[in-house]
Design an enzyme around this catalytic site. Structure first.
Site, PDB file in Angstrom:
ATOM      1  N   ASP A 268      -2.089  -1.223  10.215  1.00  0.00           N
ATOM      2  CA  ASP A 268      -2.336  -1.237   8.766  1.00  0.00           C
ATOM      3  C   ASP A 268      -2.988  -2.538   8.291  1.00  0.00           C
ATOM      4  O   ASP A 268      -3.377  -2.654   7.126  1.00  0.00           O
ATOM      5  CB  ASP A 268      -1.013  -1.091   7.997  1.00  0.00           C
TER       6      ASP A 268
ATOM      7  N   PRO B 100       9.702  -4.577   0.048  1.00  0.00           N
ATOM      8  CA  PRO B 100      10.743  -4.284   1.033  1.00  0.00           C
ATOM      9  C   PRO B 100      10.157  -4.071   2.437  1.00  0.00           C
ATOM     10  O   PRO B 100       9.027  -3.594   2.571  1.00  0.00           O
ATOM     11  CB  PRO B 100      11.386  -2.984   0.521  1.00  0.00           C
TER      12      PRO B 100
ATOM     13  N   LYS C   5       0.844  -1.210   0.000  1.00  0.00           N
ATOM     14  CA  LYS C   5       0.000   0.000   0.000  1.00  0.00           C
ATOM     15  C   LYS C   5       0.875   1.255   0.000  1.00  0.00           C
ATOM     16  O   LYS C   5       2.038   1.222   0.416  1.00  0.00           O
ATOM     17  CB  LYS C   5      -0.957   0.023   1.203  1.00  0.00           C
TER      18      LYS C   5
ATOM     19  N   ALA D 103       9.589  -0.166   5.222  1.00  0.00           N
ATOM     20  CA  ALA D 103       9.725   0.707   4.060  1.00  0.00           C
ATOM     21  C   ALA D 103       8.558   1.685   3.889  1.00  0.00           C
ATOM     22  O   ALA D 103       8.576   2.520   3.005  1.00  0.00           O
ATOM     23  CB  ALA D 103       9.850  -0.148   2.802  1.00  0.00           C
ATOM     24  N   GLY D 104       7.495   1.528   4.703  1.00  0.00           N
ATOM     25  CA  GLY D 104       6.324   2.401   4.553  1.00  0.00           C
ATOM     26  C   GLY D 104       5.312   1.839   3.574  1.00  0.00           C
ATOM     27  O   GLY D 104       4.406   2.534   3.110  1.00  0.00           O
ATOM     28  N   LEU D 105       5.455   0.531   3.234  1.00  0.00           N
ATOM     29  CA  LEU D 105       4.591  -0.094   2.222  1.00  0.00           C
ATOM     30  C   LEU D 105       3.675  -1.159   2.811  1.00  0.00           C
ATOM     31  O   LEU D 105       2.972  -1.865   2.081  1.00  0.00           O
ATOM     32  CB  LEU D 105       5.465  -0.724   1.129  1.00  0.00           C
ATOM     33  N   ALA D 106       3.702  -1.321   4.126  1.00  0.00           N
ATOM     34  CA  ALA D 106       2.863  -2.310   4.832  1.00  0.00           C
ATOM     35  C   ALA D 106       3.129  -3.741   4.378  1.00  0.00           C
ATOM     36  O   ALA D 106       2.215  -4.564   4.337  1.00  0.00           O
ATOM     37  CB  ALA D 106       1.373  -1.968   4.700  1.00  0.00           C
ATOM     38  N   GLY D 107       4.384  -4.056   4.046  1.00  0.00           N
ATOM     39  CA  GLY D 107       4.738  -5.398   3.570  1.00  0.00           C
ATOM     40  C   GLY D 107       4.407  -6.480   4.601  1.00  0.00           C
ATOM     41  O   GLY D 107       3.738  -7.469   4.276  1.00  0.00           O
ATOM     42  N   GLY D 108       4.856  -6.292   5.828  1.00  0.00           N
ATOM     43  CA  GLY D 108       4.581  -7.263   6.897  1.00  0.00           C
ATOM     44  C   GLY D 108       3.089  -7.350   7.178  1.00  0.00           C
ATOM     45  O   GLY D 108       2.546  -8.441   7.401  1.00  0.00           O
ATOM     46  N   SER D 109       2.409  -6.223   7.123  1.00  0.00           N
ATOM     47  CA  SER D 109       0.958  -6.176   7.376  1.00  0.00           C
ATOM     48  C   SER D 109       0.191  -6.908   6.277  1.00  0.00           C
ATOM     49  O   SER D 109      -0.799  -7.591   6.548  1.00  0.00           O
ATOM     50  CB  SER D 109       0.471  -4.727   7.432  1.00  0.00           C
TER      51      SER D 109
HETATM   52  O1  C5P Z   1       0.423  -0.489  14.765  1.00  0.00           O
HETATM   53  P1  C5P Z   1       1.833  -0.694  14.317  1.00  0.00           P
HETATM   54  O2  C5P Z   1       2.498  -1.841  15.032  1.00  0.00           O
HETATM   55  O3  C5P Z   1       1.977  -0.778  12.847  1.00  0.00           O
HETATM   56  O4  C5P Z   1       2.606   0.618  14.749  1.00  0.00           O
HETATM   57  C1  C5P Z   1       4.003   0.670  14.961  1.00  0.00           C
HETATM   58  C2  C5P Z   1       4.305   1.855  15.875  1.00  0.00           C
HETATM   59  O5  C5P Z   1       4.020   3.081  15.210  1.00  0.00           O
HETATM   60  C3  C5P Z   1       3.468   1.891  17.131  1.00  0.00           C
HETATM   61  O6  C5P Z   1       4.095   1.201  18.178  1.00  0.00           O
HETATM   62  C4  C5P Z   1       3.385   3.371  17.454  1.00  0.00           C
HETATM   63  O7  C5P Z   1       4.534   3.774  18.135  1.00  0.00           O
HETATM   64  C5  C5P Z   1       3.424   4.033  16.081  1.00  0.00           C
HETATM   65  N1  C5P Z   1       2.081   4.406  15.582  1.00  0.00           N
HETATM   66  C6  C5P Z   1       1.471   5.543  16.076  1.00  0.00           C
HETATM   67  N2  C5P Z   1       0.244   5.911  15.590  1.00  0.00           N
HETATM   68  C7  C5P Z   1      -0.359   5.192  14.629  1.00  0.00           C
HETATM   69  C8  C5P Z   1       0.244   4.028  14.105  1.00  0.00           C
HETATM   70  C9  C5P Z   1       1.473   3.670  14.606  1.00  0.00           C
HETATM   71  O8  C5P Z   1       2.003   6.231  16.948  1.00  0.00           O
HETATM   72  N3  C5P Z   1      -1.556   5.603  14.158  1.00  0.00           N
END
Ligand code: C5P
Length: 290
Positions: A136, A94, A9, A97-103
């Site tokens: 994500d 990757p 994404k 990377a900001g692409l939600a690969g793991g998600s």
């Molecule tokens: O939910 P996720 O595990 O992807 O988020 C990783 C980290 O990013 C969280 O532990 C939090 O520190 C930060 N985060 C946040 N606000 C969001 C999403 C993520 O502060 N809306």
């Protein structure tokens, strides 16, 4: 056996509304699936265990991997501890990377197991389960074009953005999402001018309409942590894209071009970097049952 394409994404809009009591940030984002994907294979086993393998080395403990955790959580939810599955991840997206690969992998495992074991959990149940593993993941379960609010898990479907020819450039360093969010000032509030542009509710945008209607507030904070991102952004801008921005918490940069030919030319210009061609897509997962 089931094979699932789990698509990456990008964030066309990412507005920060402020910090919440639970430590997360309240956001408002337009998220969009793109055609770069991981291919996940799920096969039942009679061993009552979850076995995870991949085309790349799985760093850390496999039990901490999101795909493994998705399967474990799914079996717990079904209250069936005797179920087992072999998961194979063919990874292309990757990481960090900001692409939600793991998600995307996590969403694919949950939705795939739901089909493989004919568990009939509703989309709502899957999304609730998914949200406990990451912000994500609910988006990745459906994908397409969506408005994401809350910490990213409250979703409102938007009409499909439209088909665009794009590319992704992944700078040669990862960025921790948590670190980027930590750099956001505690008193950050949304300025009243920031609404989601009406065009997103209409869908089917032309590229010139998209051109003045995208933004990512996390860019500023990601750049504080990794100033090199600006250098890579400038490099992509030299290929004259119509739209160009960092995705999510970075560092990947996406760009869209007027024609496929222009996009392919840009891919060639940027070939010294880690680049991927991509198109926008109206869904986040594709299944084939074998
Ligand atoms: O939910 P996720 O595990 O992807 O988020 C990783 C980290 O990013 C969280 O532990 C939090 O520190 C930060 N985060 C946040 N606000 C969001 C999403 C993520 O502060 N809306």
């Amino acid at each position: 056996m089931i094979k699932i394409k789990a698509f990456a994404k990008i964030n066309l809009i990412l507005d920060l509304l402020g910090k919440r009591a639970d430590g997360y940030h309240e956001l408002r984002s337009v998220m969009q699936s793109v055609s770069l994907y991981d291919l996940i294979t799920l096969k039942k086993n009679n061993l009552g265990v979850i076995q995870l393998t991949a085309n790349k080395e799985i760093t850390g403990n496999p039990e901490d991997n999101l795909a493994y955790r998705a399967a474990a959580l799914f079996f717990t939810r079904l209250k069936k501890s005797d179920l087992g599955v072999d998961i194979y991840l063919d990874k292309n997206i990757p990481l960090a990377a900001g692409l939600a690969g793991g998600s995307a992998d996590c969403a694919a495992v949950m939705a795939g197991l739901n089909k493989l074991f004919a568990a009939n959990l509703s989309q709502r149940d899957l999304a609730d389960l998914a949200a406990t593993l990451g912000s994500d993941i609910p988006f990745c379960l459906s994908g397409g074009t969506m408005l994401a609010e809350g910490r990213g898990e409250k979703l409102t479907p938007l009409p499909f953005l439209g088909s665009f020819h794009g590319l992704l450039l992944k700078p040669p360093f990862p960025i921790s999402t948590a670190k980027v969010y930590q750099a956001v000032p505690k008193n950050k509030v949304l300025s009243p001018a920031q609404n989601i542009p009406e065009l997103y509710w209409r869908g089917g945008l032309r590229l010139d309409e998209l051109q003045n209607n995208y933004r990512n507030e996390l860019y500023l904070y990601a750049r504080e942590i990794e100033p090199q991102i600006a250098v890579f952004l400038a490099e992509v801008k030299e290929t004259k894209p119509a739209v160009c921005q960092m995705s999510g918490s970075g560092p990947t940069i996406f760009a869209f071009y007027l024609t496929k030919k222009e996009r392919n030319k840009a891919l060639d210009q940027l070939k010294a970097e880690e680049v991927y061609g991509m198109e926008t897509l109206p869904h986040g997962l594709e299944f084939s049952i074998i």
